[in-house]
Design an enzyme around this catalytic site. Sequence first.
Site, PDB file in Angstrom:
ATOM      1  N   CYS A   1      53.411  64.509  47.733  1.00  0.00           N
ATOM      2  CA  CYS A   1      53.577  63.273  46.944  1.00  0.00           C
ATOM      3  C   CYS A   1      55.026  63.072  46.579  1.00  0.00           C
ATOM      4  CB  CYS A   1      52.725  63.373  45.688  1.00  0.00           C
ATOM      5  SG  CYS A   1      53.017  64.878  44.750  1.00  0.00           S
TER       6      CYS A   1
ATOM      7  N   GLU B   1      47.573  61.440  38.923  1.00  0.00           N
ATOM      8  CA  GLU B   1      48.796  61.847  39.627  1.00  0.00           C
ATOM      9  C   GLU B   1      48.722  61.221  41.011  1.00  0.00           C
ATOM     10  OE1 GLU B   1      51.372  63.812  38.550  1.00  0.00           O
ATOM     11  OE2 GLU B   1      50.482  63.735  36.562  1.00  0.00           O
TER      12      GLU B   1
ATOM     13  N   SER C   1      45.693  59.240  46.163  1.00  0.00           N
ATOM     14  CA  SER C   1      46.445  58.017  46.478  1.00  0.00           C
ATOM     15  C   SER C   1      46.413  57.023  45.320  1.00  0.00           C
ATOM     16  CB  SER C   1      45.858  57.372  47.728  1.00  0.00           C
ATOM     17  OG  SER C   1      44.540  56.971  47.471  1.00  0.00           O
ATOM     18  N   THR C   2      47.395  56.159  45.310  1.00  0.00           N
ATOM     19  CA  THR C   2      47.479  55.142  44.258  1.00  0.00           C
ATOM     20  C   THR C   2      46.284  54.191  44.337  1.00  0.00           C
ATOM     21  OG1 THR C   2      49.866  55.341  44.111  1.00  0.00           O
ATOM     22  CG2 THR C   2      48.932  53.252  43.392  1.00  0.00           C
TER      23      THR C   2
ATOM     24  N   LYS D   1      35.623  67.997  42.475  1.00  0.00           N
ATOM     25  CA  LYS D   1      35.275  67.435  43.789  1.00  0.00           C
ATOM     26  C   LYS D   1      36.541  67.544  44.635  1.00  0.00           C
ATOM     27  CE  LYS D   1      35.359  64.357  46.425  1.00  0.00           C
ATOM     28  NZ  LYS D   1      35.982  64.495  47.778  1.00  0.00           N
TER      29      LYS D   1
ATOM     30  N   GLU E   1      54.110  54.379  51.052  1.00  0.00           N
ATOM     31  CA  GLU E   1      54.059  55.826  51.257  1.00  0.00           C
ATOM     32  C   GLU E   1      53.483  56.125  52.642  1.00  0.00           C
ATOM     33  OE1 GLU E   1      51.079  58.118  49.077  1.00  0.00           O
ATOM     34  OE2 GLU E   1      52.651  59.524  48.500  1.00  0.00           O
TER      35      GLU E   1
END
Length: 493
Positions: A285, A251, A230-231, A176, A384
């Site tokens: 990142c 990741e 994203s986290t 995806k 971030e």
Amino acid sequence: MTERRDHFIGGQYVPPTSGEYFVSTNPANQEALYEAARGTAEDVDRAVRSAQQAFDNPLWRDLSQTKRGHLLRRLGDLIGENAEELARMETLDNGKLLREMRGQMATLPEYYRYYAGLADKVEGRVIPTSDRRVLNYTMREPLGVVGAITPWNSPLTLTTSKLAPALCVGNTMVIKPSEYTSATVLRLAELVMEAGFPEGVVNAVTGFGPEAGQALVDHPGLAKISFTGSTATGSRIASTTAGRFIGSTLELGGKSPNIVFDDADVANAAMGVVAGIFAAAGQTCIAGSRVFAQRGVYDELLERVSNRAQSIVVGDPLAEDTELGPLAFGDQRDKVAGYVDLGRSEGARVLTGGEATDGGLGGFFYQPTVLVDVTNDMRVVREEIFGPVAAVMPFDTEDEVVALANDTDYGLAAGVWTTGLARAHRMADRLDAGTIWVNTYRAMSPMSPRQGFKSSGVGVEHGQETLNEYTRLKSVWINTSEDPVADPFVMRS
Ligand code: NAD
């Protein structure tokens, strides 16, 4: 009307069951590029079933490891032959420099060749137990259907980091891609077929995160999720996979320190700082978004970095001399602008940049920006931003900078600029991040494993180590003696 792109399932293009499409636009000028299928749970279900059939198909399941390697090598060659087309597609979709995307496409075949080379070297071990009449050996088996969810900033490279090792060990996959960059993953799925992989081994369902992405994560047919993004999304995925007892490789984000010591070659370090935060408009990142400069070089470094930032050529990412393209979409540009405004309100001073522009093209650009008078507790230093915004801070001692650099939720990467050999090794040991670069930044290779520490992720990508993420371990015990079973009520060894 713009061209339509359907899902790629079971070796062919398949329209979305809902009949709905969404428009992908060029962030450099806001022109519509194409319409991609809006995936739903039904589409995802179809793709996972197709991948499961392919996993069970003897054409794939019984293929020798050597032949899997041949297919991967062929796929790498095809990507190389189509590199220019793929690079242009990605630049149009996400606004990254064509130079940068050409560079990525040139190295992409190496990922497939690397895992092609490893395909027939995945081996078990014979384990000496305490009873030499027992033969105990291990096998590494594929997991099954792997779901891959990827972001927009380097679509094919980040997909390849998952796909090449997953195929190397015999899994099948449903991908995806990000809703901002659907085009190249669909083209990749076509090349997979051209390379000779059986149909259904690789499927791509396009669509939005909370819709198609969530449906993939929730699908009971998945053996694993491999996610880059994203986290916040990674954390949600981790809760789901933990509840289902399936593995995940995550990741995630970063807020990486780039540290310049007094003994560094300052001119070179300044270029390293620029490479760390302004390449790809900071949308990486591993961006070196927290810059720490030792007091003796602080003024000179700041001057060099801000001078270079002011001379960065902002504009059309397709043009050869452009150095900074647009952010990937309007919300991303607004997010960056919002963070710089927040920094101002927190007491930071904008030394360079600090304004949104349309790049003269009507696109979503933001000036390369240097923030000073910042402290480690400000949100612009802790969170971030994912844009061309560097926060620069002075420090006095090595102990102090180690404490500052490690005082972050993230642990993806770190840069160190020094001519001191002992200091280089000391810093590599003391910094709390999965990748450490000394006198270089943003270097990457399929051969070199990488792992995010803390909120930057779970699991390893690249290198031989990532193959463990896509296999399960089986231990086989064979009794070679004819002796009758002894006391059945005690454990055997
Ligand atoms: P994102 O988390 O918003 O989206 C990533 C992918 O997840 C997209 O395909 C999206 O559609 C999907 N998604 C969103 N919500 C979902 C949900 N609820 N369920 C399932 N899927 C969902 O991230 P992004 O903005 O596309 O990417 C930028 C982020 O990616 C940054 O934080 C960046 O640091 C990170 N990133 C990490 C690495 C790494 O290797 N560590 C590399 C590149 C980017």
